[in-house]
Design an enzyme around this catalytic site. Structure first.
Site, short mmCIF file in Angstrom:
data_model
loop_
_atom_site.label_atom_id
_atom_site.label_comp_id
_atom_site.label_asym_id
_atom_site.label_seq_id
_atom_site.Cartn_x
_atom_site.Cartn_y
_atom_site.Cartn_z
N ALA A 1 -6.00 18.32 -6.97
CA ALA A 1 -5.02 18.87 -6.02
C ALA A 1 -3.84 17.91 -5.86
CB ALA A 1 -5.69 19.12 -4.67
N TYR B 1 -8.58 14.93 -6.37
CA TYR B 1 -7.68 14.30 -7.36
C TYR B 1 -6.84 15.37 -8.08
CZ TYR B 1 -6.56 11.23 -11.39
OH TYR B 1 -5.93 10.51 -12.37
N LYS C 1 -2.81 15.66 -8.06
CA LYS C 1 -2.02 15.60 -9.30
C LYS C 1 -1.22 16.89 -9.53
CE LYS C 1 -3.11 11.42 -10.54
NZ LYS C 1 -2.10 10.36 -10.41
N ASP D 1 0.88 -1.17 0.00
CA ASP D 1 0.00 0.00 0.00
C ASP D 1 0.92 1.22 0.00
OD1 ASP D 1 -1.60 2.14 0.53
OD2 ASP D 1 -2.51 1.32 2.35
N ILE E 1 -7.56 8.26 -20.77
CA ILE E 1 -6.93 6.99 -21.18
C ILE E 1 -7.86 5.83 -20.85
CG2 ILE E 1 -4.85 5.56 -20.99
CD1 ILE E 1 -4.29 8.46 -21.97
P1 NDP Z 1 -6.24 1.81 -12.56
O1 NDP Z 1 -7.26 2.03 -11.50
O2 NDP Z 1 -6.56 0.93 -13.72
O3 NDP Z 1 -4.88 1.26 -11.90
C1 NDP Z 1 -4.36 1.81 -10.73
C2 NDP Z 1 -3.62 0.73 -9.99
O4 NDP Z 1 -3.15 1.29 -8.74
C3 NDP Z 1 -4.55 -0.44 -9.64
O5 NDP Z 1 -3.89 -1.66 -9.91
C4 NDP Z 1 -4.79 -0.23 -8.16
O6 NDP Z 1 -5.08 -1.41 -7.44
C5 NDP Z 1 -3.47 0.35 -7.70
N1 NDP Z 1 -3.61 0.98 -6.40
C6 NDP Z 1 -4.68 1.65 -5.90
N2 NDP Z 1 -4.44 2.04 -4.64
C7 NDP Z 1 -3.21 1.60 -4.33
C8 NDP Z 1 -2.40 1.68 -3.16
N3 NDP Z 1 -2.81 2.30 -2.05
N4 NDP Z 1 -1.18 1.11 -3.18
C9 NDP Z 1 -0.75 0.46 -4.27
N5 NDP Z 1 -1.45 0.34 -5.41
C10 NDP Z 1 -2.68 0.91 -5.42
O7 NDP Z 1 -5.82 3.25 -13.04
P2 NDP Z 1 -5.05 3.75 -14.36
O8 NDP Z 1 -4.18 2.71 -14.90
O9 NDP Z 1 -6.06 4.40 -15.22
O10 NDP Z 1 -4.18 4.93 -13.71
C11 NDP Z 1 -2.80 4.84 -13.45
C12 NDP Z 1 -2.30 6.21 -13.09
O11 NDP Z 1 -2.55 7.10 -14.16
C13 NDP Z 1 -3.01 6.80 -11.86
O12 NDP Z 1 -2.09 7.53 -11.09
C14 NDP Z 1 -4.02 7.72 -12.48
O13 NDP Z 1 -4.39 8.74 -11.60
C15 NDP Z 1 -3.27 8.23 -13.69
N6 NDP Z 1 -4.12 8.77 -14.74
C16 NDP Z 1 -5.04 7.99 -15.38
C17 NDP Z 1 -5.83 8.54 -16.38
C18 NDP Z 1 -6.85 7.74 -17.13
O14 NDP Z 1 -7.55 8.35 -17.96
N7 NDP Z 1 -6.97 6.45 -16.93
C19 NDP Z 1 -5.72 9.95 -16.73
C20 NDP Z 1 -4.71 10.67 -16.00
C21 NDP Z 1 -3.95 10.08 -15.04
P3 NDP Z 1 -6.59 -1.97 -7.43
O15 NDP Z 1 -6.73 -2.75 -8.69
O16 NDP Z 1 -6.67 -2.83 -6.21
O17 NDP Z 1 -7.49 -0.78 -7.35
#
Ligand code: NDP
Length: 251
Positions: free
Chosen positions: A161, A159, A163, A67, A192
């Site tokens: 804030a 979110y 980012k 985590d 995305i």
């Molecule tokens: P997803 O939700 O598909 O993946 C995020 C991953 O992070 C998941 O595997 C999730 O686990 C894991 N996660 C969540 N909380 C924790 C934690 N406390 N510790 C460790 N791992 C954790 O998101 P995306 O792939 O879409 O996003 C990836 C990054 O890109 C993020 O930072 C997001 O904010 C950023 N982003 C995404 C955009 C989009 O359009 N998709 C746009 C802009 C930025 P679990 O599966 O258990 O939830």
């Protein structure tokens, strides 16, 4: 044999939130370009699957359940990483969550959770890897921010804030660590296609796409390609930058 322009042979990388979505794509792309890659995630099952897929590419890999909003968990994660790989060349702070709602309905817990998982996590991970990178006098860090950290978004005060905070963190650490040839950059994805955006209604998705100059939703691969560049020697002279990857939405 012709060598790839981006070749990470001998490099070791850690991608947080690598169980699915953008993190998984970045991890597989790094491994595909020759890096040994550890992936961490709060979800043990998905991160193990990514790690197995990396091993299938012939690379060393490690799945770490962590985590990233907890300092103890991050310390154990980096210790496990260093025990297996001996050094850390590349860190991708990717783990993130959303708890979207308008300000008047936003609970303190929604604010804290999003700030902790998206922003505090990057601070904790950077702090843990800084020492070994400083000692090695090299390293590449990429923080996955978002265009909403630049332009804001109604319903995402927490979110946005977090980012935006990542961008400030990126620039400050770029300045602090530059003397040891460590680069720190951010990418700011737009819209995305992942589980995070699958939550949106078809109508909302179409409204987003209509506003994107390149007229399509971005793919995790679009982000992975840019990250690969930023952590490669091709970007040795780039630090403290924010690269938007959004089909031209923010320009
Ligand atoms: P997803 O939700 O598909 O993946 C995020 C991953 O992070 C998941 O595997 C999730 O686990 C894991 N996660 C969540 N909380 C924790 C934690 N406390 N510790 C460790 N791992 C954790 O998101 P995306 O792939 O879409 O996003 C990836 C990054 O890109 C993020 O930072 C997001 O904010 C950023 N982003 C995404 C955009 C989009 O359009 N998709 C746009 C802009 C930025 P679990 O599966 O258990 O939830």
């Amino acid at each position: 044999m012709e060598r790839s322009l981006i070749d990470f042979s001998g490099k070791s990388a850690l991608v947080t939130g690598g169980g699915r979505g953008i993190g998984r794509e970045i991890a597989l792309a790094l491994a595909g370009a020759g890096a040994d890659v550890a992936v961490s995630d709060i979800d043990e099952e998905t991160v193990r699957k990514t790690s197995e897929d990396i091993k299938a590419l012939g690379r060393t890999s490690l799945a770490i359940k962590a985590d990233v909003s907890s300092s103890d968990s991050v310390s154990s994660m980096i210790a496990a990483f260093l025990e297996t790989f001996g050094k850390i060349d590349i860190l991708i702070n990717n783990a993130g969550i959303t708890r979207d709602t308008l300000l008047l309905r936003m609970k303190e817990a929604d604010w804290d959770a999003v700030l902790n998982v998206n922003l505090k996590s990057a601070f904790l991970c950077c702090k843990e890897v800084a020492r070994p990178m400083i000692k090695a006098r090299e390293g590449k860090i990429v923080n996955i921010s978002s265009i909403v950290g630049i332009i804001g978004n109604a319903g995402q005060a927490n979110y946005s804030a977090a980012k935006a905070g990542m961008i400030g963190l990126t620039k400050s650490l770029a300045r602090e660590l530059s003397g040891r040839s460590i680069t720190v950059n951010a990418v700011a994805p737009g819209f995305i296609q992942t589980a995070m955006t699958d939550k949106l209604s078809e109508q909302d998705k179409q409204a987003f796409i209509d506003n994107i100059p390149l007229k399509r939703i971005g793919l995790p691969k679009d982000i992975a390609n840019a990250v690969l560049f930023l952590v490669s020697p091709l970007a040795d002279y780039i630090t403290g930058q924010v690269l938007t990857i959004d089909g031209g939405l923010v320009m």
